[in-house]
Design an enzyme around this catalytic site. Structure first.
Site, PDB file in Angstrom:
ATOM      1  N   ASP A 386      -5.466   0.450   1.874  1.00 58.99           N
ATOM      2  CA  ASP A 386      -6.109  -0.811   1.522  1.00 58.99           C
ATOM      3  C   ASP A 386      -5.851  -1.822   2.647  1.00 58.99           C
ATOM      4  O   ASP A 386      -4.742  -1.903   3.195  1.00 58.99           O
ATOM      5  CB  ASP A 386      -5.519  -1.323   0.204  1.00 58.99           C
ATOM      6  N   ILE A 387      -6.889  -2.573   3.027  1.00 56.11           N
ATOM      7  CA  ILE A 387      -6.725  -3.595   4.081  1.00 56.11           C
ATOM      8  C   ILE A 387      -5.881  -4.747   3.512  1.00 56.11           C
ATOM      9  O   ILE A 387      -6.174  -5.276   2.425  1.00 56.11           O
ATOM     10  CB  ILE A 387      -8.086  -4.113   4.552  1.00 56.11           C
ATOM     11  N   GLU A 429     -12.144  -2.948  -0.401  1.00 64.18           N
ATOM     12  CA  GLU A 429     -11.470  -2.670   0.877  1.00 64.18           C
ATOM     13  C   GLU A 429     -10.511  -1.478   0.774  1.00 64.18           C
ATOM     14  O   GLU A 429      -9.661  -1.275   1.640  1.00 64.18           O
ATOM     15  CB  GLU A 429     -10.683  -3.916   1.329  1.00 64.18           C
TER      16      GLU A 429
END
Length: 509
Positions: A386-387, A429
């Site tokens: 995950d960003i 994301e």
């Protein structure tokens, strides 16, 4: 449905060929029957010739017996030896005796009756007795016996031999007369039977010809209709033999593959398959053609690709059916170009922005890999990433820059994973990496490599970012939900532990 039509066409053709073959067989049978009867008559004639030849041989054998043993042969020389005591007659007697035995052996080698055998045995007994006397006579010579004394010592009653010869002559004459009478009766019977059978065969031939003409008319109509179906089919149709050689194609097949009908007939099925698949395709085709079954398009578990004349590959769906064709087997194939269908499927399974597999496709892949891992006892691990602070990126730099960050990460993940790994956009994301044949440690090392390489990646982009990872490996009893849950828990710990890090799911979590 078209496969059924095509099988019906082949079935009608086979029935037509069967009727033709039946008509030919009946015709040949009729001709053969007449030939057998004619041959029977010839056989009688040959039988008579053979019997006549045997009678002649027996007559000749009796003549040899008479000549070698009679008063012009052994007995003549034996009597002269007794009368004259001349050693020259001893040699002639021995030679004549040997010739007599040879004549007896010759007669016995012929086909003879039990009565003839008994007569020959009696004749041979007299000859044996004379042979014994001849041996005695050799010892008497030179001992001073008179002619009368020698004659008394070596005399033999040869009446039994003469009587045996007489019986043999009468037997030969009786056999000749009986065989002639029997042959005449059989010849008359065969001629009458031949006449009756010729009349019957002509009637049968006319009836079969009439039925055959009716069947030809009906089958011609059916074949014409089925030929129209074959030609007008919206799918590519082709028929191949057991070796894979193409025998028939329709117009659609020519349009799909780009070959003319003449070019098709010089190709095999494997020429229409990309080179890397030809070996396995040929093996599967040969195995399938040994069976008598049909595989519909929705029963195919393996994706099939066709190869056009211009070298272009295209995805295809096929339905095939194997059937008997004479003494061999043939195969009907219906081929449908599904390039447009595959494009639609790809769009439905692909994330529009990142061009990675979407959540729906990732779910399907994960279920398949979990089933395979459980079935074969092989490792499987997943990585959720995950960003970090993605909402701040959108808020500060705008959604366009946020989208570019997602695309950059997608390309980077594709470049860093193995060929057998799958990368998908899991949502927002968040991304999912599925790694078959991988344990927990191997997946954690891969995640760490991706994290470090992303941090070290030189970029001219406005936005720089980090990512956090949660790693989990498949355990006994896991399904897709429990596996994802443990990876998600590990990702949650990575986020709470400062982000830009890899966290591994515990074995009992």
């Amino acid at each position: 449905k078209q496969a059924v039509h095509l099988e019906q066409a082949v079935s009608v053709k086979n029935k037509f060929l069967m009727i033709v073959a039946l008509f030919v067989l009946v015709s040949l049978f009729l001709l053969r029957f007449a030939q057998i009867l004619t041959e029977g008559i010839r056989q009688l004639d040959r039988s008579w010739e053979l019997h006549s030849e045997q009678v002649e041989k027996k007559a000749d054998a009796i003549h040899q017996l008479s000549q070698s043993f009679g008063y012009g042969g052994f007995i003549h020389h034996f009597k002269n030896l007794v009368l004259r005591l001349d050693a020259d007659y001893l040699s002639r007697s021995s030679t004549a005796l040997a010739n007599t035995y040879a004549a007896i052996d010759y007669y016995r080698s012929l086909p003879i009756t039990s009565a003839e055998t008994a007569a020959v045995d009696r004749f041979a007994a007299t000859v044996d007795e004379y042979g014994s006397r001849l041996q005695q006579l050799k010892t008497f010579l030179g001992q001073g016996f008179s002619q009368a004394e020698l004659d008394a010592r070596v005399r033999v009653d040869d009446s039994r031999a003469l009587q045996a010869l007489s019986e043999l002559n009468r037997s030969i004459q009786a056999q000749g007369a009986k065989a002639k009478q029997k042959n005449k009766a059989q010849l008359e019977l065969s001629l009458n039977l031949l006449r009756d059978q010729v009349i019957l065969l002509i009637a049968i031939f006319l009836a079969v010809g009439f039925i055959f003409a009716l069947m030809i008319i009906r089958l011609s109509k059916s074949l014409s209709e089925l030929k129209t179906i074959f030609s007008a089919s919206p799918d590519a149709l082709m028929v191949s033999d057991l070796s894979g050689k193409i025998r028939h194609v329709n117009q659609k097949a020519m349009a799909v593959f780009g070959y003319s009908e003449k070019e098709f007939l010089e190709l095999s099925i494997e020429d229409l398959v990309p080179r890397q698949f030809r070996g396995s395709h040929q093996q599967k085709r040969e195995h399938f053609q040994q069976s008598n079954r049909t595989a519909a398009m929705d029963q195919r578990g393996v994706e099939f690709f066709g190869l056009k004349k211009n070298g272009q590959q295209f995805p295809a769906e096929i339905a095939i059916s194997s059937y008997a064709s004479g003494n061999s087997r043939a195969c009907i194939a219906i081929i449908r170009d599904v390039s447009d269908k595959k494009q639609l499927e790809k769009r439905g399974n692909t994330d529009h922005m990142t061009q990675l597999a979407n959540r729906r496709q990732a779910d399907l892949t994960l279920v398949e890999e979990i089933a395979r891992s459980h079935r074969y006892g092989r490792g499987l691990a997943i990585i959720l990433c995950d960003i970090d602070h993605f909402k701040q990126i959108n808020d500060r730099f705008g959604h366009e820059e946020g989208d570019q960050a997602l695309i950059r990460l997608s390309r980077h993940l594709e470049q860093r994973v193995r060929t057998e790994d799958s990368v998908a956009r899991w949502g927002g994301e968040e991304f999912l990496i599925i790694s078959p044949e991988t344990d927990l440690q191997g997946a954690a090392e891969l995640a760490e490599q991706i994290r470090i390489s992303l941090n070290q990646l030189p970029t001219e982009a406005t936005v720089e970012f980090t990512i956090s990872f949660g790693v989990a490996a498949l355990q006994l009893g896991d399904d897709e939900h429990s596996l994802i849950k443990r990876a998600d828990s590990a990702l949650y710990r990575a986020k709470n532990s400062g982000r830009n890090r890899v966290e591994v799911a515990s074995e009992d979590s």
